[in-house]
Design a protein around this motif. Structure first.
Motif, PDB file in Angstrom:
ATOM      1  N   ASP A 254       0.825  -1.203   0.000  1.00 27.97           N
ATOM      2  CA  ASP A 254       0.000   0.000   0.000  1.00 27.97           C
ATOM      3  C   ASP A 254       0.864   1.260   0.000  1.00 27.97           C
ATOM      4  O   ASP A 254       0.490   2.273  -0.602  1.00 27.97           O
ATOM      5  CB  ASP A 254      -0.925   0.004   1.226  1.00 27.97           C
TER       6      ASP A 254
ATOM      7  N   ASP B 250      -0.069   3.805  -2.874  1.00 24.24           N
ATOM      8  CA  ASP B 250      -0.694   5.062  -2.442  1.00 24.24           C
ATOM      9  C   ASP B 250       0.169   6.284  -2.746  1.00 24.24           C
ATOM     10  O   ASP B 250      -0.309   7.419  -2.678  1.00 24.24           O
ATOM     11  CB  ASP B 250      -0.987   5.022  -0.937  1.00 24.24           C
ATOM     12  N   SER B 251       1.439   6.056  -3.080  1.00 25.15           N
ATOM     13  CA  SER B 251       2.359   7.188  -3.277  1.00 25.15           C
ATOM     14  C   SER B 251       2.490   7.613  -4.735  1.00 25.15           C
ATOM     15  O   SER B 251       3.108   8.636  -5.034  1.00 25.15           O
ATOM     16  CB  SER B 251       3.747   6.833  -2.728  1.00 25.15           C
TER      17      SER B 251
END
Length: 275
Positions: free
Chosen positions: A100, A104-105
């Motif tokens: 994640d 998510d980045s």
């Protein structure tokens, strides 16, 4: 301009390992032959080059980027990626890309392109399904800049070509080579561009097009030395040696067939097809 040769590459690696010529050559070749190689007076065959590179810990099976591509604005994630790539830890790289924290980045098209490129490379090295790998590369290309061919776009394209070559799709593989190298001489120089020529040679080697392999490898060597770089030279010369050996075997086989035809014509005897 100083031309960086294979011999210079080997000499630099030998000195970095603090080995004398005698120590490096021991059990592999004579010191005089090693001296000739380092001076550019003799080009080693594939077996000899592999032995020297193994002793010098120069990998001929793995290719590392000189500069990795960012998958995030987070420096720690990019550093982790670079570390895994440079150590060829492909299972760890694959697992890392699924986290994640990484997913998510991702904020930009260029980061998304790099993400799918590395995902495809990790799956390729782990011998996952070719269709899955091809999908990853297609997604990487879908996030490419529409009006310019970056180094990363070229790498994704040529990597797709290797996959196609391994599947035996010669025409598509050759088209992907053309796309990857289009305008490369005028592109802003990056050492990673040398990989394009190596992979073009590898594609033709997979397709058993050995003269074409030699042609692309020679272009890669010229491209590297023109930019005073020794990056990938050992890999390029090794592939060139392999292609030369395979071409020699074909020439020997053709000569054997020609001689068989002559004997058949002279003595009206048909040679055995099976041995």
């Amino acid at each position: 301009m100083t031309v960086v040769t294979l011999g210079e590459t080997l000499k630099q690696a030998r000195r970095a390992k603090q080995l004398t010529q005698k120590q490096l050559a021991a059990g592999i070749c004579s010191q005089s032959m090693l001296s000739a190689i380092e001076k550019g007076q003799y080009t080693p065959n594939a077996k000899l080059l592999m032995a020297l590179c193994e002793r010098l810990a120069i990998s001929l099976d793995e290719v590392s980027l000189t500069t990795n591509f960012a998958i995030s604005r987070a420096a720690n994630l990019n550093q982790k990626l670079a570390d895994l790539c440079n150590r060829h830890q492909y299972q760890e790289l694959f697992d890392f890309l699924q986290t994640d924290a990484v997913l998510d980045s991702i904020e930009s098209d260029s980061q998304m392109q790099a993400y799918y490129y590395y995902l495809g490379i990790s799956e390729w090295q782990l011998e996952h399904d070719s269709q899955t790998i091809e999908t990853d590369f297609q997604l990487a290309l879908a996030n490419a800049h529409p009006n310019r061919s970056s180094t990363l776009t070229r790498l994704v394209t040529i990597s797709m070509g290797v996959i196609k070559a391994q599947l035996g799709h010669q025409r598509v593989a050759e088209e992907l080579i053309d796309q990857a190298v289009a305008g490369i001489e005028a592109a802003k120089y990056e050492e990673n561009l040398i990989i394009i020529f190596y992979l073009a040679g590898l594609i033709n080697f997979e397709l058993k097009q050995y003269p074409a392999t030699a042609g692309w490898v020679t272009k890669g060597i010229e491209f590297a030395t023109h930019h005073n770089s020794h990056y990938m030279l050992a890999n390029l010369y090794y592939l060139l040696a392999r292609a030369s050996e395979m071409q020699a075997r074909i020439d020997m086989a053709d000569e054997a067939h020609r001689r068989a035809d002559i004997f058949t014509e002279l003595f009206h005897e048909k040679p055995y097809e099976n041995f």
